[in-house]
Write a protein that holds these residues in place. Structure first.
Motif, PDB file in Angstrom:
ATOM      1  N   SER A 290       4.439   8.403 -21.903  1.00 28.14           N
ATOM      2  CA  SER A 290       4.868   9.041 -20.661  1.00 28.14           C
ATOM      3  C   SER A 290       4.226   8.354 -19.468  1.00 28.14           C
ATOM      4  CB  SER A 290       4.477  10.528 -20.656  1.00 28.14           C
ATOM      5  OG  SER A 290       3.082  10.662 -20.766  1.00 28.14           O
ATOM      6  N   LYS A 291       4.973   8.301 -18.399  1.00 28.54           N
ATOM      7  CA  LYS A 291       4.451   7.708 -17.185  1.00 28.54           C
ATOM      8  C   LYS A 291       3.472   8.659 -16.510  1.00 28.54           C
ATOM      9  CE  LYS A 291       8.582   4.928 -16.230  1.00 28.54           C
ATOM     10  NZ  LYS A 291       9.643   4.616 -15.243  1.00 28.54           N
ATOM     11  N   PRO A 292       2.408   8.144 -15.932  1.00 27.54           N
ATOM     12  CA  PRO A 292       1.452   9.018 -15.246  1.00 27.54           C
ATOM     13  C   PRO A 292       2.110   9.718 -14.069  1.00 27.54           C
ATOM     14  CG  PRO A 292       1.006   6.711 -14.755  1.00 27.54           C
ATOM     15  CD  PRO A 292       2.029   6.724 -15.853  1.00 27.54           C
ATOM     16  N   SER A 293       1.737  10.969 -13.883  1.00 29.03           N
ATOM     17  CA  SER A 293       2.301  11.730 -12.767  1.00 29.03           C
ATOM     18  C   SER A 293       1.677  11.264 -11.459  1.00 29.03           C
ATOM     19  CB  SER A 293       2.039  13.224 -12.964  1.00 29.03           C
ATOM     20  OG  SER A 293       0.644  13.468 -13.045  1.00 29.03           O
ATOM     21  N   GLY A 294       2.306  11.649 -10.388  1.00 31.38           N
ATOM     22  CA  GLY A 294       1.794  11.271  -9.078  1.00 31.38           C
ATOM     23  C   GLY A 294       2.603  10.155  -8.463  1.00 31.38           C
ATOM     24  N   LEU A 295       2.031   9.536  -7.442  1.00 30.39           N
ATOM     25  CA  LEU A 295       2.701   8.480  -6.696  1.00 30.39           C
ATOM     26  C   LEU A 295       2.136   7.113  -7.081  1.00 30.39           C
ATOM     27  CD1 LEU A 295       2.807  10.029  -3.111  1.00 30.39           C
ATOM     28  CD2 LEU A 295       4.795   9.491  -4.521  1.00 30.39           C
ATOM     29  N   SER A 296       3.014   6.186  -7.386  1.00 35.98           N
ATOM     30  CA  SER A 296       2.590   4.812  -7.638  1.00 35.98           C
ATOM     31  C   SER A 296       2.398   4.095  -6.298  1.00 35.98           C
ATOM     32  CB  SER A 296       3.647   4.085  -8.468  1.00 35.98           C
ATOM     33  OG  SER A 296       4.851   3.952  -7.718  1.00 35.98           O
ATOM     34  N   GLY A 297       1.933   2.860  -6.374  1.00 33.93           N
ATOM     35  CA  GLY A 297       1.805   2.073  -5.159  1.00 33.93           C
ATOM     36  C   GLY A 297       3.139   1.894  -4.454  1.00 33.93           C
ATOM     37  N   SER A 298       4.199   1.699  -5.249  1.00 27.45           N
ATOM     38  CA  SER A 298       5.537   1.560  -4.654  1.00 27.45           C
ATOM     39  C   SER A 298       5.976   2.856  -3.982  1.00 27.45           C
ATOM     40  CB  SER A 298       6.546   1.171  -5.739  1.00 27.45           C
ATOM     41  OG  SER A 298       6.253  -0.107  -6.263  1.00 27.45           O
ATOM     42  N   GLY A 299       5.626   3.986  -4.591  1.00 29.86           N
ATOM     43  CA  GLY A 299       5.967   5.279  -3.991  1.00 29.86           C
ATOM     44  C   GLY A 299       5.255   5.494  -2.673  1.00 29.86           C
ATOM     45  N   LEU A 300       3.968   5.143  -2.642  1.00 32.86           N
ATOM     46  CA  LEU A 300       3.214   5.262  -1.385  1.00 32.86           C
ATOM     47  C   LEU A 300       3.798   4.342  -0.320  1.00 32.86           C
ATOM     48  CD1 LEU A 300      -0.569   5.439  -2.358  1.00 32.86           C
ATOM     49  CD2 LEU A 300       0.763   7.156  -1.124  1.00 32.86           C
ATOM     50  N   TRP A 301       4.151   3.130  -0.734  1.00 31.31           N
ATOM     51  CA  TRP A 301       4.745   2.188   0.218  1.00 31.31           C
ATOM     52  C   TRP A 301       6.054   2.756   0.779  1.00 31.31           C
ATOM     53  CZ3 TRP A 301       9.473  -0.330   0.099  1.00 31.31           C
ATOM     54  CH2 TRP A 301       9.650  -1.341   1.053  1.00 31.31           C
ATOM     55  N   GLY A 302       6.842   3.371  -0.086  1.00 29.81           N
ATOM     56  CA  GLY A 302       8.091   3.969   0.363  1.00 29.81           C
ATOM     57  C   GLY A 302       7.865   5.043   1.410  1.00 29.81           C
ATOM     58  N   TRP A 303       6.858   5.885   1.186  1.00 29.41           N
ATOM     59  CA  TRP A 303       6.525   6.910   2.175  1.00 29.41           C
ATOM     60  C   TRP A 303       6.047   6.274   3.478  1.00 29.41           C
ATOM     61  CZ3 TRP A 303       7.627  11.828   2.718  1.00 29.41           C
ATOM     62  CH2 TRP A 303       7.968  12.584   1.598  1.00 29.41           C
ATOM     63  N   GLY A 304       5.242   5.218   3.365  1.00 29.86           N
ATOM     64  CA  GLY A 304       4.757   4.546   4.562  1.00 29.86           C
ATOM     65  C   GLY A 304       5.889   3.951   5.385  1.00 29.86           C
ATOM     66  N   ILE A 305       6.844   3.309   4.716  1.00 31.08           N
ATOM     67  CA  ILE A 305       7.989   2.734   5.415  1.00 31.08           C
ATOM     68  C   ILE A 305       8.857   3.828   6.028  1.00 31.08           C
ATOM     69  CG2 ILE A 305      10.236   1.648   4.962  1.00 31.08           C
ATOM     70  CD1 ILE A 305       8.129  -0.377   5.481  1.00 31.08           C
ATOM     71  N   PHE A 306       9.007   4.938   5.307  1.00 29.51           N
ATOM     72  CA  PHE A 306       9.813   6.056   5.820  1.00 29.51           C
ATOM     73  C   PHE A 306       9.204   6.608   7.105  1.00 29.51           C
ATOM     74  CE2 PHE A 306      10.489  10.741   5.837  1.00 29.51           C
ATOM     75  CZ  PHE A 306      11.849  10.733   6.130  1.00 29.51           C
ATOM     76  N   MET A 307       7.889   6.820   7.118  1.00 23.35           N
ATOM     77  CA  MET A 307       7.239   7.348   8.316  1.00 23.35           C
ATOM     78  C   MET A 307       7.259   6.329   9.455  1.00 23.35           C
ATOM     79  SD  MET A 307       4.086   9.598   6.678  1.00 23.35           S
ATOM     80  CE  MET A 307       3.441   8.273   5.645  1.00 23.35           C
ATOM     81  N   THR A 308       7.154   5.048   9.098  1.00 24.09           N
ATOM     82  CA  THR A 308       7.273   4.004  10.106  1.00 24.09           C
ATOM     83  C   THR A 308       8.667   4.008  10.717  1.00 24.09           C
ATOM     84  OG1 THR A 308       5.649   2.614   8.969  1.00 24.09           O
ATOM     85  CG2 THR A 308       7.132   1.512  10.517  1.00 24.09           C
ATOM     86  N   ALA A 309       9.684   4.167   9.868  1.00 24.04           N
ATOM     87  CA  ALA A 309      11.069   4.191  10.352  1.00 24.04           C
ATOM     88  C   ALA A 309      11.288   5.352  11.318  1.00 24.04           C
ATOM     89  CB  ALA A 309      12.034   4.300   9.174  1.00 24.04           C
TER      90      ALA A 309
END
Length: 257
Positions: free
Chosen positions: A7-26
């Motif tokens: 099973s994949k670890p729960s939570g946010l991966s580095g890519s997930g965090l990056w996605g949130w960062g880009i979203f807030m930047t946008a």
């Protein structure tokens, strides 16, 4: 035969965090390019005029939204500072990493100027990608002079002060908060609980640079759920996303209004 499913670890991966960062930047850049420059006709650097728009009944709602989006955008700064430290910790090629960041900073400068001020050339500021490059250089010195000896501690302090001075001299947008938060993230990289606590304090302290950083501590809710995994990554897409985003929002602000 029994099969054990990984099973994949729960939570946010580095890519997930990056996605949130880009979203807030946008959201933040969209607020500048579309609402302020386009709809309200207010320069990105003129918050006083934006506050005056709050007094106009027909502009009040849009001005309020623009201010909220500026505050949300500051939440991206701790996220990218954290990812910078993670990337530096795991990179095996510092020069190439630095060249990639500098390349993105240079490529992003004109789209950033268009999005933030509607002009091709703005001499009074540099885009935040230069701040990430400054932070990466800072991390290089931190690692090179790591240790508790007085001389090494003094060098790290002086290098940090130099990074702050250069960020101010080059007028890198979000450069000072990036340096401060990168320093805190690195110092407490092996102590997640203290990193969360003092990171929030440092993010709030960045209100001395801009009052909009009052919202920045909320970014640590995302960082708290980081699962230590890199996640799926397309390096070309990741590095091209920022200048492409700036260009799209700059064009939207220019042609929609």
């Amino acid at each position: 035969m029994n099969e054990t499913l990984e099973s994949k670890p729960s939570g946010l991966s580095g890519s997930g965090l990056w996605g949130w960062g880009i979203f807030m930047t946008a959201l933040g850049v969209g607020g500048f390019a579309i609402l302020q420059n386009g709809f309200l006709g207010v320069s990105a650097s003129d918050n006083a005029q934006l506050l005056e728009k709050l007094q106009e009944p027909n502009m009040m709602a849009m001005a309020a939204v623009a201010l909220v989006l500026q505050a949300i955008c500051t939440c991206a700064v701790p996220v990218f500072a954290f990812l910078l430290v993670e990337g530096f910790t795991h990179t095996g090629d510092f020069p190439r990493y630095l060249l990639r960041l500098l390349g993105i900073a240079v490529i992003s400068e004109i789209p950033y100027n268009l999005a933030m001020g509607g002009s091709w050339l703005v001499t009074g500021s540099r885009n935040p990608a230069f701040g990430l490059a400054m932070g990466l250089i800072l991390l290089y010195f931190y690692r090179h002079y790591e240790g508790r000896e007085a001389g090494k501690i003094l060098i790290r302090v002086l290098v940090t002060l130099a990074a702050l001075v250069w960020s101010a001299m080059l007028r890198i947008d979000e450069g000072l908060p990036l340096v401060v938060l990168t320093a805190v993230m690195w110092a407490l990289r092996k102590k997640p609980t203290l990193r969360l606590l003092f990171g929030c304090v440092a993010a709030f302290a960045c209100t001395i640079f801009s009052p909009f950083y009052v919202m920045a501590p909320f970014a640590f809710l995302l960082i708290h759920f980081y699962n230590g995994e890199r996640g799926s990554e397309n390096r070309v897409t990741r590095y091209a996303a920022y200048p492409a985003l700036l260009l799209v929002l700059a064009l939207a602000g220019r042609f929609l209004f």
